[in-house]
Design a protein around this motif. Structure first.
Motif, PDB file in Angstrom:
ATOM      1  N   GLY A  14       0.742  -1.252   0.118  1.00 14.20           N
ATOM      2  CA  GLY A  14      -0.077   0.048   0.047  1.00 14.20           C
ATOM      3  C   GLY A  14       0.847   1.299   0.029  1.00 14.20           C
ATOM      4  O   GLY A  14       0.809   2.066  -0.820  1.00 14.20           O
ATOM      5  N   VAL A  15       1.616   1.269   0.760  1.00 10.98           N
ATOM      6  CA  VAL A  15       2.710   2.424   1.014  1.00 10.98           C
ATOM      7  C   VAL A  15       3.468   2.623  -0.392  1.00 10.98           C
ATOM      8  O   VAL A  15       3.871   3.843  -0.757  1.00 10.98           O
ATOM      9  N   GLY A  16       3.891   1.517  -0.873  1.00 12.29           N
ATOM     10  CA  GLY A  16       5.002   1.646  -2.106  1.00 12.29           C
ATOM     11  C   GLY A  16       4.065   1.917  -3.234  1.00 12.29           C
ATOM     12  O   GLY A  16       4.507   2.653  -3.988  1.00 12.29           O
ATOM     13  N   GLY A  17       2.645   1.652  -3.342  1.00  9.49           N
ATOM     14  CA  GLY A  17       1.970   2.055  -4.483  1.00  9.49           C
ATOM     15  C   GLY A  17       1.551   3.836  -4.249  1.00  9.49           C
ATOM     16  O   GLY A  17       1.575   4.453  -5.157  1.00  9.49           O
ATOM     17  N   GLU A  18       1.318   4.051  -2.908  1.00  9.82           N
ATOM     18  CA  GLU A  18       1.212   5.413  -2.737  1.00  9.82           C
ATOM     19  C   GLU A  18       2.423   6.328  -3.037  1.00  9.82           C
ATOM     20  O   GLU A  18       2.245   7.311  -3.829  1.00  9.82           O
ATOM     21  N   LEU A  19       3.605   5.991  -2.791  1.00  8.71           N
ATOM     22  CA  LEU A  19       5.022   6.508  -2.985  1.00  8.71           C
ATOM     23  C   LEU A  19       5.057   6.425  -4.644  1.00  8.71           C
ATOM     24  O   LEU A  19       5.498   7.574  -5.239  1.00  8.71           O
ATOM     25  N   CYS A  20       4.814   5.521  -5.410  1.00  7.69           N
ATOM     26  CA  CYS A  20       5.140   5.468  -6.581  1.00  7.69           C
ATOM     27  C   CYS A  20       4.053   6.612  -7.585  1.00  7.69           C
ATOM     28  O   CYS A  20       4.256   7.210  -8.472  1.00  7.69           O
ATOM     29  N   LEU A  21       2.720   6.578  -7.221  1.00  4.83           N
ATOM     30  CA  LEU A  21       1.774   7.380  -7.457  1.00  4.83           C
ATOM     31  C   LEU A  21       2.129   8.836  -7.332  1.00  4.83           C
ATOM     32  O   LEU A  21       1.929   9.579  -8.189  1.00  4.83           O
ATOM     33  N   THR A  22       2.621   9.000  -6.067  1.00  6.64           N
ATOM     34  CA  THR A  22       3.093  10.519  -5.645  1.00  6.64           C
ATOM     35  C   THR A  22       4.282  10.791  -6.560  1.00  6.64           C
ATOM     36  O   THR A  22       4.369  12.020  -6.993  1.00  6.64           O
ATOM     37  N   HIS A  23       5.199   9.900  -7.003  1.00 10.62           N
ATOM     38  CA  HIS A  23       6.374  10.215  -7.658  1.00 10.62           C
ATOM     39  C   HIS A  23       5.799  10.552  -9.275  1.00 10.62           C
ATOM     40  O   HIS A  23       6.356  11.369 -10.001  1.00 10.62           O
ATOM     41  N   ALA A  24       4.856   9.796  -9.630  1.00 10.31           N
ATOM     42  CA  ALA A  24       4.444   9.942 -10.847  1.00 10.31           C
ATOM     43  C   ALA A  24       3.504  11.498 -11.095  1.00 10.31           C
ATOM     44  O   ALA A  24       3.888  12.044 -12.133  1.00 10.31           O
ATOM     45  N   VAL A  56      -0.401   1.735  -9.351  1.00 10.31           N
ATOM     46  CA  VAL A  56      -1.797   0.995  -9.322  1.00 10.31           C
ATOM     47  C   VAL A  56      -1.494  -0.558  -9.097  1.00 10.31           C
ATOM     48  O   VAL A  56      -2.215  -1.177  -8.289  1.00 10.31           O
ATOM     49  N   LEU A  57      -0.547  -1.062  -9.498  1.00 14.00           N
ATOM     50  CA  LEU A  57      -0.315  -2.726  -9.158  1.00 14.00           C
ATOM     51  C   LEU A  57      -0.106  -2.781  -7.787  1.00 14.00           C
ATOM     52  O   LEU A  57      -0.686  -3.698  -7.076  1.00 14.00           O
ATOM     53  N   LEU A  58       0.717  -2.200  -7.331  1.00 17.91           N
ATOM     54  CA  LEU A  58       0.898  -2.244  -5.807  1.00 17.91           C
ATOM     55  C   LEU A  58      -0.194  -2.087  -4.927  1.00 17.91           C
ATOM     56  O   LEU A  58      -0.670  -2.950  -3.971  1.00 17.91           O
ATOM     57  N   MET A  59      -1.065  -1.100  -5.135  1.00 20.49           N
ATOM     58  CA  MET A  59      -2.112  -0.718  -4.414  1.00 20.49           C
ATOM     59  C   MET A  59      -3.313  -1.815  -4.512  1.00 20.49           C
ATOM     60  O   MET A  59      -4.236  -2.016  -3.854  1.00 20.49           O
ATOM     61  N   PHE A  77      -9.304  -5.161  14.906  1.00 20.14           N
ATOM     62  CA  PHE A  77      -7.804  -5.457  14.789  1.00 20.14           C
ATOM     63  C   PHE A  77      -7.209  -4.920  13.504  1.00 20.14           C
ATOM     64  O   PHE A  77      -6.302  -3.990  13.599  1.00 20.14           O
ATOM     65  N   VAL A  78      -7.878  -5.069  12.614  1.00 21.98           N
ATOM     66  CA  VAL A  78      -7.414  -5.008  11.338  1.00 21.98           C
ATOM     67  C   VAL A  78      -7.493  -3.473  10.900  1.00 21.98           C
ATOM     68  O   VAL A  78      -6.288  -3.042  10.627  1.00 21.98           O
ATOM     69  N   ILE A  79      -8.292  -2.618  11.181  1.00 25.24           N
ATOM     70  CA  ILE A  79      -8.126  -1.216  11.060  1.00 25.24           C
ATOM     71  C   ILE A  79      -7.043  -0.706  11.915  1.00 25.24           C
ATOM     72  O   ILE A  79      -6.221   0.305  11.244  1.00 25.24           O
ATOM     73  N   PRO A  80      -7.130  -0.694  13.265  1.00 26.63           N
ATOM     74  CA  PRO A  80      -5.708  -0.134  14.089  1.00 26.63           C
ATOM     75  C   PRO A  80      -4.416  -0.622  13.192  1.00 26.63           C
ATOM     76  O   PRO A  80      -3.395   0.189  13.170  1.00 26.63           O
ATOM     77  N   ALA A  81      -4.351  -1.881  13.185  1.00 24.86           N
ATOM     78  CA  ALA A  81      -3.243  -2.509  12.663  1.00 24.86           C
ATOM     79  C   ALA A  81      -2.589  -1.983  11.232  1.00 24.86           C
ATOM     80  O   ALA A  81      -1.367  -1.746  11.442  1.00 24.86           O
ATOM     81  N   THR A  82      -3.529  -1.805  10.325  1.00 27.80           N
ATOM     82  CA  THR A  82      -3.043  -1.413   9.034  1.00 27.80           C
ATOM     83  C   THR A  82      -2.580  -0.047   8.997  1.00 27.80           C
ATOM     84  O   THR A  82      -2.179   0.760   8.131  1.00 27.80           O
ATOM     85  N   SER A  83      -3.012   0.853  10.245  1.00 30.99           N
ATOM     86  CA  SER A  83      -2.516   2.077  10.432  1.00 30.99           C
ATOM     87  C   SER A  83      -0.914   2.119  10.614  1.00 30.99           C
ATOM     88  O   SER A  83      -0.499   3.419  10.131  1.00 30.99           O
ATOM     89  N   LEU A  84      -0.293   0.956  10.396  1.00 32.36           N
ATOM     90  CA  LEU A  84       1.068   1.082  10.565  1.00 32.36           C
ATOM     91  C   LEU A  84       1.505   1.655   9.131  1.00 32.36           C
ATOM     92  O   LEU A  84       2.696   2.087   8.730  1.00 32.36           O
ATOM     93  N   ALA A  85       0.746   1.621   7.968  1.00 35.57           N
ATOM     94  CA  ALA A  85       0.880   2.270   6.723  1.00 35.57           C
ATOM     95  C   ALA A  85       1.234   3.717   6.904  1.00 35.57           C
ATOM     96  O   ALA A  85       2.083   4.277   6.070  1.00 35.57           O
ATOM     97  N   PHE A  96      12.390   8.294   0.281  1.00 33.21           N
ATOM     98  CA  PHE A  96      12.389   8.440  -1.452  1.00 33.21           C
ATOM     99  C   PHE A  96      11.949   9.659  -1.868  1.00 33.21           C
ATOM    100  O   PHE A  96      12.392   9.808  -2.969  1.00 33.21           O
ATOM    101  N   LEU A  97      11.367  10.525  -1.170  1.00 33.08           N
ATOM    102  CA  LEU A  97      10.821  11.833  -1.667  1.00 33.08           C
ATOM    103  C   LEU A  97      11.247  12.899  -1.157  1.00 33.08           C
ATOM    104  O   LEU A  97      11.250  13.854  -1.587  1.00 33.08           O
ATOM    105  N   GLY A  98      12.202  12.753  -0.225  1.00 31.47           N
ATOM    106  CA  GLY A  98      12.988  13.764   0.623  1.00 31.47           C
ATOM    107  C   GLY A  98      12.076  14.757   1.133  1.00 31.47           C
ATOM    108  O   GLY A  98      12.520  15.959   1.525  1.00 31.47           O
ATOM    109  N   GLU A  99      10.820  14.341   1.660  1.00 30.94           N
ATOM    110  CA  GLU A  99      10.185  15.227   2.694  1.00 30.94           C
ATOM    111  C   GLU A  99      10.560  15.405   4.114  1.00 30.94           C
ATOM    112  O   GLU A  99      11.482  14.464   4.475  1.00 30.94           O
ATOM    113  N   ARG A 100      10.567  16.554   4.835  1.00 31.10           N
ATOM    114  CA  ARG A 100      11.051  16.652   5.977  1.00 31.10           C
ATOM    115  C   ARG A 100       9.855  16.425   7.125  1.00 31.10           C
ATOM    116  O   ARG A 100       8.857  16.908   7.002  1.00 31.10           O
ATOM    117  N   LEU A 101      10.357  15.820   7.978  1.00 37.06           N
ATOM    118  CA  LEU A 101       9.412  15.524   9.244  1.00 37.06           C
ATOM    119  C   LEU A 101       9.539  16.198  10.601  1.00 37.06           C
ATOM    120  O   LEU A 101      10.871  16.085  10.840  1.00 37.06           O
TER     121      LEU A 101
END
Length: 525
Positions: A14-24, A56-59, A77-85, A96-101
């Motif tokens: 899920g995260v990989g797909g979001e990063l790819c879409l953001t880069h696109a 799209v493939l990863l998501m 359990f599923v909803i809180p656990a997937t918050s690790l995304a 990968f995107l160079g954002e600052r936190l």
């Protein structure tokens, strides 16, 4: 363990797909025009960006894995656990995107991790009908092994699209009679004697072009190539040919250092740079000038084919260059456009060169040809391919020398394009086909994967090299392709294990493509 495995898969895909879409989307730019025609044009451009399709493939994989989790575990359990995304997404954006936190975001990430740990503390029911690890690995390998086969299909289509037009273009059509022809400066940084050096140089003197000059640069007046250049000057007295000896070295890349001087010496605005082992047809300069009639073009480069000197390693090098490297360049052109140049031809103008800081900005870079094209493309200009490939002489060499050269090139690419270099995993079809055949559930499936590899790989090589480039070496040495593919895969693997290269007798460490000389350790007394 099983819960952790499926949760990790859901989060990472899920995260990989979001990063790819953001880069696109960053590649496509911001949307400001919302008229239907503008939106349609944007969508068509988006469909040509391979990062979008990967996202799209990863998501999609993440979504269906998420549905499986909902069928196995309580939603509480599923909803809180997937918050690790959110956690993985923050780290991915930073890396990968160079954002600052800032500190607030880091605190939120820690709270999410704490919440997931609390949700995990409760007892969970075992997932029913969970497949064995071997079954998961088998089907994963079988699915991933389809990637190179798809790449070959895209390669065939890309070559058919490019050469279908290129074969119909002649230098006369590119620059019709009566059209203004800008004068050209041909820059040739040289060192040592290449195979057929005189004939390579002479092909530039025989250009059917009204006004051009040829400038050679060497770092040492005693270089063995100097007498060849002087003979060229004597044999073509009507051509303005100059030889420059460059004593000052501005950086570790001596070729680019010589180009800095040649660019200052050049009398004309349009610059054409080629490696010393390149031979061209009489209409070469005319084709380049025709492409530069479009003001949106910032650079021109060229594919290449080789000569067969009947030596095994040289032939394998030539086969790989035509079928693999040139094929990859055509796929890149089809998916996102050419954003690099090749040493076979680097043509640009003094104005475009000045906008990126001149050759002086490249003197410590290993892959100067790639970087020159990338920086010009980054300014919003197009890089175009010549319709006709140039010819290169592949010298006889040992297998060890060939592998060292390939490894140096792979390490350089990994340093400047780490994501793209990793993605080359899915261009190595033979290892994937062998792995799929070993894990296939039946002999027919194994035969299908191996047969598909050989059929599509040879089809792509034929369309790119034999039909497109008209490469005589590939036509005669077709059987070398699987050998080269297997060696190339091991070179790709080895490129991840080191960061030091040897280039022209000196050792360097590469850091983001920049060459840092390795200082020899003092000997012990």
């Amino acid at each position: 363990m099983r819960t952790a495995f499926v949760l990790t898969f859901v989060v990472l895909t899920g995260v990989g797909g979001e990063l790819c879409l953001t880069h696109a989307m960053k590649l496509l730019g911001e949307v400001h025009d919302f008229r239907p025609r503008a939106i349609a044009s944007f969508v068509l451009r988006a469909l040509r960006v391979n990062w979008l399709w990967l996202g799209v493939l990863l998501m999609t994989a993440s979504f269906f894995s998420f549905l499986a989790m909902l069928s196995w575990f309580p939603v509480s359990f599923v909803i809180p656990a997937t918050s690790l995304a959110y956690v993985a997404g923050a780290f991915g954006a930073k890396i990968f995107l160079g954002e600052r936190l800032n500190a607030t975001r880091w605190a939120g990430i820690l709270l999410i991790c704490f919440g997931v740990a609390m949700a995990w503390a409760d007892d969970l029911p075992a997932s029913p009908h969970w497949p064995s690890i071997f079954t998961v690995v088998r089907w994963a390998i079988l699915a991933l092994a389809l990637g190179p086969l798809f790449y070959y299909i895209v390669g065939i289509y890309s070559a058919w699209r490019f050469f279908g037009v290129a074969h119909r273009i002649s230098p006369q059509a590119a620059l019709p009679a009566g059209t203004t022809t800008p004068p050209i400066s041909v820059l040739k940084p040289v060192r040592g004697l290449d195979l057929h050096a005189y004939e390579n140089f002479a092909s530039f003197c025989r250009q059917e072009y009204p006004e051009f000059e040829i400038l050679f640069a060497v770092a040492d007046s005693e270089d063995p190539v100097v007498p060849v250049v002087r003979k060229l000057i004597a044999d073509f007295p009507g051509r303005p040919i100059r030889l420059v000896v460059v004593a000052e070295q501005l950086g570790p890349n001596s070729k680019v250092s010589n180009l800095c001087r040649l660019a200052r010496e050049a009398r004309h605005d349009l610059l054409v740079i080629t490696d010393s082992d390149v031979r061209v047809e009489p209409g070469y300069l005319r084709s380049i000038a025709g492409i530069f009639r479009d003001s949106k073009v910032g650079g021109v480069t060229a594919l290449y084919r080789g000569d067969d000197n009947l030596q095994f390693v040289a032939a394998m090098d030539c086969v790989g260059s035509s079928a693999a490297f040139c094929g990859a360049a055509l796929v890149a052109r089809e998916l996102e456009g050419i954003k690099f140049m090749m040493g076979s031809t680097m043509a640009t103008t003094k104005q475009r060169l000045a906008e990126i800081g001149g050759f002086e900005a490249l003197v410590d870079l290993h892959s100067d040809d790639y970087e020159l094209g990338r920086r010009i493309a980054g300014r919003g200009y197009r890089i175009e391919l010549l319709p006709e490939p140039v010819q290169m002489a592949f010298p006889s060499q040992t297998l060890g020398a060939y592998l060292r050269h390939e490894l140096r090139w792979a390490i350089g690419i990994r340093n400047i394009r780490p994501g793209g270099h990793f993605g080359m995993l899915f261009t190595h079809g033979l290892p994937w086909a062998i792995a799929a055949a070993c894990l296939a559930p039946s002999g027919a499936t194994a035969a299908a994967y191996l047969g598909a590899y050989f059929a599509l790989r040879f089809a792509m090589a034929w369309v790119v090299g034999v039909w497109g480039l008209r490469d005589p070496v590939l036509r005669q040495r077709f059987w070398l392709l699987p050998v080269r593919d297997l060696l190339s895969f091991f070179v790709w693997l080895a490129s991840f294990s080191m960061n030091q290269i040897e280039w022209r007798g000196s050792a360097f460490t590469l850091e983001k493509g920049r060459m840092i000389p390795v200082t020899p350790r003092p000997g012990r007394g």
